[in-house]
Design an enzyme around this catalytic site. Structure first.
Site, short mmCIF file in Angstrom:
data_model
loop_
_atom_site.label_atom_id
_atom_site.label_comp_id
_atom_site.label_asym_id
_atom_site.label_seq_id
_atom_site.Cartn_x
_atom_site.Cartn_y
_atom_site.Cartn_z
N HIS A 1 -36.40 33.96 -2.35
CA HIS A 1 -35.61 34.79 -3.25
C HIS A 1 -35.37 34.08 -4.57
O HIS A 1 -34.70 33.05 -4.61
CB HIS A 1 -34.26 35.09 -2.54
CG HIS A 1 -33.34 35.95 -3.32
ND1 HIS A 1 -32.01 35.62 -3.51
CD2 HIS A 1 -33.52 37.15 -3.93
CE1 HIS A 1 -31.43 36.57 -4.21
NE2 HIS A 1 -32.32 37.51 -4.48
N HIS B 1 -32.68 36.70 -14.08
CA HIS B 1 -31.89 37.60 -13.22
C HIS B 1 -30.77 38.31 -13.97
O HIS B 1 -30.62 39.52 -13.89
CB HIS B 1 -31.30 36.82 -12.04
CG HIS B 1 -30.48 37.69 -11.13
ND1 HIS B 1 -29.14 37.93 -11.33
CD2 HIS B 1 -30.82 38.41 -10.03
CE1 HIS B 1 -28.69 38.74 -10.40
NE2 HIS B 1 -29.68 39.05 -9.60
O1 G3P Z 1 -35.23 41.91 -4.49
C1 G3P Z 1 -34.20 41.53 -3.64
C2 G3P Z 1 -33.01 40.98 -4.40
O2 G3P Z 1 -33.47 40.05 -5.33
C3 G3P Z 1 -32.20 42.04 -5.11
O3 G3P Z 1 -31.01 41.57 -5.67
O4 G3P Z 1 -29.59 40.72 -7.47
O5 G3P Z 1 -30.91 39.13 -6.11
O6 G3P Z 1 -32.04 40.61 -7.75
P1 G3P Z 1 -30.88 40.46 -6.79
MG MG Z 2 -34.11 40.07 -7.41
#
Ligand code: G3P
Ligand code: MG
Length: 248
Positions: free
Chosen positions: A15, A57
């Site tokens: 992630h 992000h």
């Molecule tokens: O794609 C899964 C996850 O990354 C979605 O939430 O806020 O971490 O981008 P976020």
């Molecule tokens: Mg994400």
């Protein structure tokens, strides 16, 4: 093609790279995934003020770089100079905000797979999708499994489906919605990327029955990962993917 056609082996996606070990959405975090034997990386894409796709992000630069203010207000010439690693640890002071192109080349050079989460800054949906997909298509070989495109933004997924109908698309949901079938079909997507906290055996059963592939985020507890995978989740997004993979 859909997310169901991918082999998630191990069924864990780093992630924002391995963000427990390196600053998120940097090439250092990608490198950690490769070192840890994690094949898949998820990363977030936004545009700079002058339309350059980068890995980022937040809507603002403050948390993950030495810069300040909205990402959408800064030109690439300035953003490319920011320190994107010291906030995490001074040993990462050399990390820069990666260009989408650099992330894609890293993925290809290392025979990895990538999930591009389209995260447009407010009011920039169309431009973000078009620039990202056009740039990715220029780099991506036709005979390599395509990137998995995802977004919370329905409009982004619809535009992506027009540009690259053959690239798989996942709709991100951060809550449970009984009308998920309508949402999936309106977004022209083939998989659901669901916040793990709101998944239950009964809810997963609805997806399995409908043969909709589901990925779940963010799962850092190996026991919870096992449970979700047992229910039929295809892969989990994790900040500590190696720990999860080891426990499976
Ligand atoms: O794609 C899964 C996850 O990354 C979605 O939430 O806020 O971490 O981008 P976020
Ligand atoms: Mg994400």
């Amino acid at each position: 093609m859909s997310a169901a056609d991918f082999l998630f082996l191990p069924p864990v996606i780093a992630h924002r790279g391995v963000r427990s070990q390196a600053p998120e959405n940097t090439l250092a975090a990608f490198k950690k995934a490769r070192e840890e034997g994690i094949l898949w990386i998820e990363t977030d894409i936004k545009l700079t003020h002058d339309g350059v796709p980068v890995l980022m992000h937040d809507d603002t630069l403050d948390r993950t770089t030495s810069g300040k203010g909205p990402v959408a207000d800064m030109h690439w010439a300035e953003m490319g100079k920011l320190d994107a690693g010291s906030w995490f640890n001074p040993s990462f002071a050399e990390e820069r905000v990666p260009l989408l192109a650099e992330a894609l080349r890293y993925t290809l050079d290392n025979n990895m797979r990538i999930n591009l989460e389209l995260k447009p800054c407010p009011g920039r949906t169309q431009a973000t999708v078009m620039v990202t997909l056009i740039e990715a298509a220029k780099i991506w070989p036709h005979d390599y499994p395509p990137p998995l495109i995802s977004s919370f933004d329905t409009e982004a997924l619809v535009i992506a489906s027009r540009l690259h109908p053959d690239w798989p698309r996942g709709l991100l949901l951060d809550d449970w919605h009984d009308d998920w079938r309508d949402r999936l079909s309106k977004a022209n997507a083939d998989s659901i990327h669901m916040k793990a906290d709101v998944l239950s055996a009964e809810r997963m059963h609805q997806f399995v029955k409908a043969e909709v592939p589901v990925l779940a985020y963010t799962v850092n507890d190996p026991l919870r990962a096992k449970e979700l995978l047992h229910w039929g989740v295809r892969a989990v997004f994790s900040d500590n993917p190696k720990e999860i993979a080891k426990a499976l």
